[in-house]
Write a protein that holds these residues in place. Structure first.
Motif, PDB file in Angstrom:
ATOM      1  N   GLY A  64       0.807  -1.214   0.000  1.00 21.09           N
ATOM      2  CA  GLY A  64       0.000   0.000   0.000  1.00 21.09           C
ATOM      3  C   GLY A  64       0.844   1.269   0.000  1.00 21.09           C
ATOM      4  N   THR A  65       0.163   2.397   0.043  1.00 20.74           N
ATOM      5  CA  THR A  65       0.854   3.693  -0.038  1.00 20.74           C
ATOM      6  C   THR A  65       1.665   4.005   1.214  1.00 20.74           C
ATOM      7  OG1 THR A  65      -1.137   4.822   0.709  1.00 20.74           O
ATOM      8  CG2 THR A  65      -0.786   4.697  -1.674  1.00 20.74           C
ATOM      9  N   ASP A  66       1.424   3.260   2.289  1.00 20.82           N
ATOM     10  CA  ASP A  66       2.210   3.438   3.508  1.00 20.82           C
ATOM     11  C   ASP A  66       3.417   2.492   3.557  1.00 20.82           C
ATOM     12  OD1 ASP A  66       0.631   5.479   4.471  1.00 20.82           O
ATOM     13  OD2 ASP A  66      -0.666   4.155   5.627  1.00 20.82           O
ATOM     14  N   GLN A  67       3.812   1.971   2.391  1.00 19.29           N
ATOM     15  CA  GLN A  67       4.953   1.053   2.275  1.00 19.29           C
ATOM     16  C   GLN A  67       6.128   1.578   3.098  1.00 19.29           C
ATOM     17  OE1 GLN A  67       5.460  -1.847   0.107  1.00 19.29           O
ATOM     18  NE2 GLN A  67       7.346  -2.027   1.273  1.00 19.29           N
ATOM     19  N   LYS A  68       6.719   0.726   3.918  1.00 15.17           N
ATOM     20  CA  LYS A  68       7.869   1.085   4.758  1.00 15.17           C
ATOM     21  C   LYS A  68       9.168   0.695   4.047  1.00 15.17           C
ATOM     22  CE  LYS A  68       5.227   2.167   8.318  1.00 15.17           C
ATOM     23  NZ  LYS A  68       4.821   3.482   8.537  1.00 15.17           N
ATOM     24  N   ASP A  69      10.234   1.304   4.463  1.00 19.35           N
ATOM     25  CA  ASP A  69      11.567   1.074   3.888  1.00 19.35           C
ATOM     26  C   ASP A  69      12.204  -0.162   4.533  1.00 19.35           C
ATOM     27  OD1 ASP A  69      13.855   1.514   2.399  1.00 19.35           O
ATOM     28  OD2 ASP A  69      14.544   3.216   3.592  1.00 19.35           O
ATOM     29  N   VAL A  70      11.513  -1.306   4.423  1.00 22.43           N
ATOM     30  CA  VAL A  70      11.863  -2.528   5.152  1.00 22.43           C
ATOM     31  C   VAL A  70      13.207  -3.138   4.745  1.00 22.43           C
ATOM     32  CG1 VAL A  70       9.477  -3.131   5.697  1.00 22.43           C
ATOM     33  CG2 VAL A  70      10.512  -3.969   3.571  1.00 22.43           C
ATOM     34  N   ASN A  71      13.720  -2.809   3.559  1.00 22.17           N
ATOM     35  CA  ASN A  71      14.980  -3.388   3.087  1.00 22.17           C
ATOM     36  C   ASN A  71      16.190  -2.518   3.393  1.00 22.17           C
ATOM     37  OD1 ASN A  71      13.768  -5.720   1.918  1.00 22.17           O
ATOM     38  ND2 ASN A  71      13.025  -4.417   0.282  1.00 22.17           N
ATOM     39  N   LYS A  75      18.719  -0.412  10.362  1.00 25.02           N
ATOM     40  CA  LYS A  75      17.497  -0.877  11.043  1.00 25.02           C
ATOM     41  C   LYS A  75      16.638   0.277  11.557  1.00 25.02           C
ATOM     42  CE  LYS A  75      19.401  -5.330  12.318  1.00 25.02           C
ATOM     43  NZ  LYS A  75      19.828  -6.234  13.375  1.00 25.02           N
ATOM     44  N   LYS A  76      17.260   1.386  11.916  1.00 29.97           N
ATOM     45  CA  LYS A  76      16.521   2.538  12.447  1.00 29.97           C
ATOM     46  C   LYS A  76      15.651   3.203  11.377  1.00 29.97           C
ATOM     47  CE  LYS A  76      19.904   3.541  16.017  1.00 29.97           C
ATOM     48  NZ  LYS A  76      20.927   4.450  16.497  1.00 29.97           N
ATOM     49  N   LEU A  77      15.959   2.975  10.093  1.00 28.29           N
ATOM     50  CA  LEU A  77      15.210   3.609   9.005  1.00 28.29           C
ATOM     51  C   LEU A  77      14.137   2.697   8.410  1.00 28.29           C
ATOM     52  CD1 LEU A  77      18.131   5.431   7.140  1.00 28.29           C
ATOM     53  CD2 LEU A  77      16.519   6.385   8.804  1.00 28.29           C
ATOM     54  N   ARG A  78      14.049   1.488   8.866  1.00 28.44           N
ATOM     55  CA  ARG A  78      13.129   0.525   8.265  1.00 28.44           C
ATOM     56  C   ARG A  78      11.662   0.827   8.532  1.00 28.44           C
ATOM     57  NH1 ARG A  78      16.529  -4.993   9.477  1.00 28.44           N
ATOM     58  NH2 ARG A  78      18.197  -4.529   7.990  1.00 28.44           N
ATOM     59  N   ASP A  79      11.382   1.688   9.488  1.00 25.96           N
ATOM     60  CA  ASP A  79       9.991   2.013   9.812  1.00 25.96           C
ATOM     61  C   ASP A  79       9.504   3.286   9.100  1.00 25.96           C
ATOM     62  OD1 ASP A  79       7.682   1.176  11.171  1.00 25.96           O
ATOM     63  OD2 ASP A  79       7.987   2.706  12.718  1.00 25.96           O
ATOM     64  N   ARG A  80      10.382   3.938   8.362  1.00 28.01           N
ATOM     65  CA  ARG A  80       9.951   5.159   7.655  1.00 28.01           C
ATOM     66  C   ARG A  80       9.208   4.795   6.365  1.00 28.01           C
ATOM     67  NH1 ARG A  80      15.341   7.710   4.689  1.00 28.01           N
ATOM     68  NH2 ARG A  80      15.862   5.806   3.551  1.00 28.01           N
ATOM     69  N   LYS A  81       8.310   5.667   5.968  1.00 29.35           N
ATOM     70  CA  LYS A  81       7.579   5.468   4.720  1.00 29.35           C
ATOM     71  C   LYS A  81       8.508   5.713   3.534  1.00 29.35           C
ATOM     72  CE  LYS A  81       3.024   6.846   6.354  1.00 29.35           C
ATOM     73  NZ  LYS A  81       1.916   7.789   6.171  1.00 29.35           N
ATOM     74  N   VAL A  82       8.324   4.944   2.483  1.00 26.50           N
ATOM     75  CA  VAL A  82       9.129   5.109   1.269  1.00 26.50           C
ATOM     76  C   VAL A  82       8.711   6.390   0.536  1.00 26.50           C
ATOM     77  CG1 VAL A  82       9.675   4.113  -0.996  1.00 26.50           C
ATOM     78  CG2 VAL A  82       9.625   2.652   1.037  1.00 26.50           C
ATOM     79  N   LEU A  83       7.418   6.677   0.517  1.00 29.88           N
ATOM     80  CA  LEU A  83       6.927   7.885  -0.135  1.00 29.88           C
ATOM     81  C   LEU A  83       7.562   9.106   0.530  1.00 29.88           C
ATOM     82  CD1 LEU A  83       4.966   8.941  -2.311  1.00 29.88           C
ATOM     83  CD2 LEU A  83       3.254   9.145  -0.514  1.00 29.88           C
ATOM     84  N   GLY A  84       8.255   9.901  -0.248  1.00 28.60           N
ATOM     85  CA  GLY A  84       8.881  11.113   0.267  1.00 28.60           C
ATOM     86  C   GLY A  84      10.372  10.991   0.540  1.00 28.60           C
ATOM     87  N   ILE A  85      10.910   9.766   0.572  1.00 32.40           N
ATOM     88  CA  ILE A  85      12.344   9.654   0.856  1.00 32.40           C
ATOM     89  C   ILE A  85      13.170  10.057  -0.367  1.00 32.40           C
ATOM     90  CG2 ILE A  85      12.058   7.856   2.596  1.00 32.40           C
ATOM     91  CD1 ILE A  85      13.251   5.860   0.593  1.00 32.40           C
ATOM     92  N   ALA A  86      14.367  10.527  -0.101  1.00 33.40           N
ATOM     93  CA  ALA A  86      15.296  10.906  -1.177  1.00 33.40           C
ATOM     94  C   ALA A  86      15.968   9.639  -1.694  1.00 33.40           C
ATOM     95  CB  ALA A  86      16.337  11.888  -0.661  1.00 33.40           C
ATOM     96  N   ILE A  87      15.713   9.321  -2.961  1.00 35.82           N
ATOM     97  CA  ILE A  87      16.394   8.179  -3.569  1.00 35.82           C
ATOM     98  C   ILE A  87      17.601   8.635  -4.385  1.00 35.82           C
ATOM     99  CG2 ILE A  87      14.359   6.695  -3.555  1.00 35.82           C
ATOM    100  CD1 ILE A  87      14.271   7.206  -6.661  1.00 35.82           C
ATOM    101  N   LEU A  88      17.613   9.894  -4.787  1.00 33.15           N
ATOM    102  CA  LEU A  88      18.778  10.492  -5.450  1.00 33.15           C
ATOM    103  C   LEU A  88      19.363  11.493  -4.468  1.00 33.15           C
ATOM    104  CD1 LEU A  88      17.268  11.292  -8.986  1.00 33.15           C
ATOM    105  CD2 LEU A  88      18.545   9.260  -8.305  1.00 33.15           C
ATOM    106  N   THR A  89      20.656  11.380  -4.157  1.00 32.30           N
ATOM    107  CA  THR A  89      21.264  12.283  -3.190  1.00 32.30           C
ATOM    108  C   THR A  89      22.646  12.741  -3.637  1.00 32.30           C
ATOM    109  OG1 THR A  89      22.160  10.405  -1.949  1.00 32.30           O
ATOM    110  CG2 THR A  89      20.062  11.308  -1.180  1.00 32.30           C
ATOM    111  N   GLY A  90      23.002  13.952  -3.205  1.00 29.20           N
ATOM    112  CA  GLY A  90      24.350  14.466  -3.401  1.00 29.20           C
ATOM    113  C   GLY A  90      24.735  14.756  -4.834  1.00 29.20           C
TER     114      GLY A  90
END
Length: 142
Positions: A64-71, A75-90
């Motif tokens: 669903g749209t609340d997909q978490k960053d499980v991979n 480990k501290k970031l695995r509970d954040r939502k994927v929607l909105g995260i920066a996949i391209l950085t720097g």
């Protein structure tokens, strides 16, 4: 005296022209649809660099749209939502391309990356490990 002033002006102008990069990278800012047509990535300024965030799903993820960053390896970031995260950085310009890193939330891996705008409506995006690269063509969102 007048010739000396003209000569100095020409030398200064020539020096400034040489200091300006001839091959500047085209801007990659904007909203881009991934090659798989599953998401829109919003690319823009992030501090002193450029980054790209997952802006909108075009295909709903398996959880669903609340997909978490499980991979995520952190480990501290695995509970954040994927929607909105920066996949391209720097990303910074380097000649005609932009160099930075790309994060793949499906695998949890981060790769060295290159992005180049090949037309006003197309981006060539590559993720690389050593000398092996895989690429995608992204199109500007309408």
């Amino acid at each position: 005296m007048k010739r000396n002033l003209i000569a100095k002006t020409m030398i200064l102008t020539g020096g400034l022209m040489l200091a300006t990069p001839v091959l500047a990278a085209d801007s990659i800012d904007g909203n881009w649809v991934t090659e798989d047509r599953d998401a829109i990535i919003k690319i823009g300024k992030c501090g002193n660099t450029v980054c790209g965030r997952i802006h909108k799903y075009l295909v709903t993820p398996p959880n669903g749209t609340d997909q978490k960053d499980v991979n995520n390896p952190n480990k501290k970031l695995r509970d954040r939502k994927v929607l909105g995260i920066a996949i391209l950085t720097g990303f910074k310009p380097d000649g005609k391309i932009w160099r930075g890193k790309v994060y793949d939330p499906k695998s949890g891996k981060t790769y060295r990356s290159e992005v180049q705008r090949i037309s006003p409506t197309k981006l060539k995006m590559k993720g690389c490990i050593a000398f092996i690269c895989q690429g995608q063509n992204w199109t500007r969102a309408k």
